[in-house]
Design a protein around this motif. Structure first.
Motif, PDB file in Angstrom:
ATOM      1  N   ASN A   1       0.858  -1.182   0.000  1.00  0.00           N
ATOM      2  CA  ASN A   1       0.000   0.000   0.000  1.00  0.00           C
ATOM      3  C   ASN A   1       0.896   1.234   0.000  1.00  0.00           C
ATOM      4  O   ASN A   1       2.127   1.118  -0.012  1.00  0.00           O
ATOM      5  CB  ASN A   1      -0.943   0.005   1.211  1.00  0.00           C
ATOM      6  N   ALA A   2       0.278   2.405   0.026  1.00  0.00           N
ATOM      7  CA  ALA A   2       1.032   3.653   0.036  1.00  0.00           C
ATOM      8  C   ALA A   2       0.157   4.762   0.593  1.00  0.00           C
ATOM      9  O   ALA A   2      -1.073   4.649   0.625  1.00  0.00           O
ATOM     10  CB  ALA A   2       1.501   4.006  -1.370  1.00  0.00           C
ATOM     11  N   TYR A   3       0.796   5.837   1.057  1.00  0.00           N
ATOM     12  CA  TYR A   3       0.043   7.020   1.469  1.00  0.00           C
ATOM     13  C   TYR A   3       0.888   8.259   1.187  1.00  0.00           C
ATOM     14  O   TYR A   3       2.120   8.199   1.063  1.00  0.00           O
ATOM     15  CB  TYR A   3      -0.334   6.962   2.957  1.00  0.00           C
TER      16      TYR A   3
ATOM     17  N   TYR B   1       5.673   4.262   0.399  1.00  0.00           N
ATOM     18  CA  TYR B   1       5.224   2.965  -0.115  1.00  0.00           C
ATOM     19  C   TYR B   1       5.672   1.912   0.888  1.00  0.00           C
ATOM     20  O   TYR B   1       6.842   1.873   1.263  1.00  0.00           O
ATOM     21  CB  TYR B   1       5.862   2.682  -1.482  1.00  0.00           C
ATOM     22  N   HIS B   2       4.747   1.069   1.313  1.00  0.00           N
ATOM     23  CA  HIS B   2       5.131   0.070   2.323  1.00  0.00           C
ATOM     24  C   HIS B   2       4.620  -1.311   1.924  1.00  0.00           C
ATOM     25  O   HIS B   2       3.503  -1.469   1.440  1.00  0.00           O
ATOM     26  CB  HIS B   2       4.607   0.476   3.704  1.00  0.00           C
ATOM     27  N   GLU B   3       5.484  -2.279   2.138  1.00  0.00           N
ATOM     28  CA  GLU B   3       5.166  -3.669   1.803  1.00  0.00           C
ATOM     29  C   GLU B   3       5.565  -4.577   2.955  1.00  0.00           C
ATOM     30  O   GLU B   3       6.570  -4.352   3.620  1.00  0.00           O
ATOM     31  CB  GLU B   3       5.898  -4.102   0.538  1.00  0.00           C
ATOM     32  N   THR B   4       4.756  -5.601   3.171  1.00  0.00           N
ATOM     33  CA  THR B   4       5.072  -6.639   4.146  1.00  0.00           C
ATOM     34  C   THR B   4       5.171  -7.967   3.395  1.00  0.00           C
ATOM     35  O   THR B   4       4.272  -8.317   2.625  1.00  0.00           O
ATOM     36  CB  THR B   4       3.971  -6.731   5.218  1.00  0.00           C
ATOM     37  N   PHE B   5       6.272  -8.703   3.618  1.00  0.00           N
ATOM     38  CA  PHE B   5       6.500  -9.911   2.823  1.00  0.00           C
ATOM     39  C   PHE B   5       7.430 -10.854   3.582  1.00  0.00           C
ATOM     40  O   PHE B   5       8.090 -10.468   4.557  1.00  0.00           O
ATOM     41  CB  PHE B   5       7.114  -9.542   1.467  1.00  0.00           C
TER      42      PHE B   5
END
Length: 342
Positions: free
Chosen positions: A4-6, A14-18
């Motif tokens: 997602n992003a804000y 931009y942030h991602e979890t993986f």
């Protein structure tokens, strides 16, 4: 994985979890997106329509409208005068701005504006190697951004919003406030005052929300910004007949702390709660990365966090009073009220 992003006033995140096993692939994909993004005009128009839908949803909230009006009333020159989403007329024109969107990407999506934050069970040397592998060919840009300096406010400003549907009345009282700093005490002093004067344990909150039950809530907002911003207190009022009373009590509280010195014990307790609350909130990789992003966006270094808390520890009760007196003046005040149209 989730993505997602804000965007806020001063940053886009931009942030991602993986899973850590996917780090190499995520780095490759993000490097490609940031350096070589391509999208068709039709894709752009589709996303522009989604933004319009989001604006229409947000505009149904009286709080969103108040925030929008507060920005345009308190600021006249600086880009803080509008929300990050923009005004409705701008959003309606987004589908026609395909060419500008490409210019925007080429201007701002550059290494000098970008910081990569990775949190988790990782090896620093391996991560740095991947950064060099996928990002080292990214070339800096040459665009020089010029943001207008907001002139000093010279008079009290106010606006009232007549809301078309039934809602509880709301008041916002704001004063022009300083920009974030790692060295100057102005903003840090007001951060401490925010909790003491307007937090859940404050005399004002306990009286208006708990004892007298005139307000549903009272909430301060003095977020860190790169340029001078606002120190705002928002209250939702239970009855419109009490709207002016709540407004006046908020203003009196601002002025009270510009004249009175906070007891040392209360200052020490507030510092302790801030540090404890900050630490306890860092309870996941997402939370740690999100916090780092907010501070890194200010000065491009995680050390900003340590410097900020060192500054809190150095501030005296008298310095807090001095900063309140400096910034909470009639000439820097903006008040917005909202109530259901009669």
């Amino acid at each position: 994985a989730s993505s997602n992003a804000y965007t806020s006033d001063d940053r886009t995140v931009y942030h991602e979890t993986f899973a850590k096993e996917d780090l190499d692939e995520i780095m490759r994909l993000e490097a490609d997106r940031f350096q070589k993004l391509k999208f068709s005009e039709e894709q752009f128009k589709t996303e522009a329509g989604a933004v319009l839908g989001e604006y229409n949803k947000n505009s149904a909230s009286p709080f969103f409208k108040m925030y929008e009006v507060m920005r345009e009333t308190a600021f006249r020159k600086h880009t803080y005068s509008h929300t990050t989403m923009g005004y409705l007329e701008d959003i309606k024109d987004y589908p026609n701005q395909y060419t500008y969107s490409q210019q925007f990407f080429n201007r701002f999506y550059r290494p000098e504006n970008t910081t990569i934050v990775i949190v988790g069970d990782i090896n620093q040397a391996e991560v740095l190697a991947k950064v060099k592998k996928y990002w080292s060919d990214w070339k800096p840009g040459n665009y020089k951004q010029t943001i207008p300096v907001e002139p000093a406010q010279t008079e009290t400003r106010s606006k009232h919003i007549d809301w078309s549907s039934a809602t509880l009345p709301i008041v916002m009282v704001a004063y022009r406030a300083p920009a974030f700093s790692e060295t100057e005490k102005d903003k840090a002093a007001l951060d401490l005052l925010s909790a003491i004067a307007f937090g859940d344990n404050s005399e004002l909150y306990q009286r208006l929300v708990i004892k007298e039950q005139k307000a549903v809530f009272i909430s301060p907002d003095a977020d860190n910004h790169i340029d001078p911003e606002l120190f705002t207190v928002t209250a939702q009022v239970k009855d419109v007949k009490d709207l002016n009373y709540v407004r006046d009590e908020i203003v009196k509280t601002y002025k009270r702390f510009a004249a009175e010195t906070i007891p040392q014990k209360q200052l020490e307790e507030t510092r302790s709660r801030m540090r404890y609350g900050f630490s306890m909130a860092m309870n996941s990789n997402d939370a740690i990365a999100g916090t780092l992003a907010r501070y890194v966006a200010l000065r491009r270094s995680p050390e900003t966090i340590d410097k900020s808390f060192a500054l809190y520890d150095s501030i005296t009760a008298e310095e807090i009073r001095q900063m309140a007196a400096k910034y909470f003046t009639d000439n820097s005040q903006t008040i917005i009220t909202l109530a259901t149209k009669k």
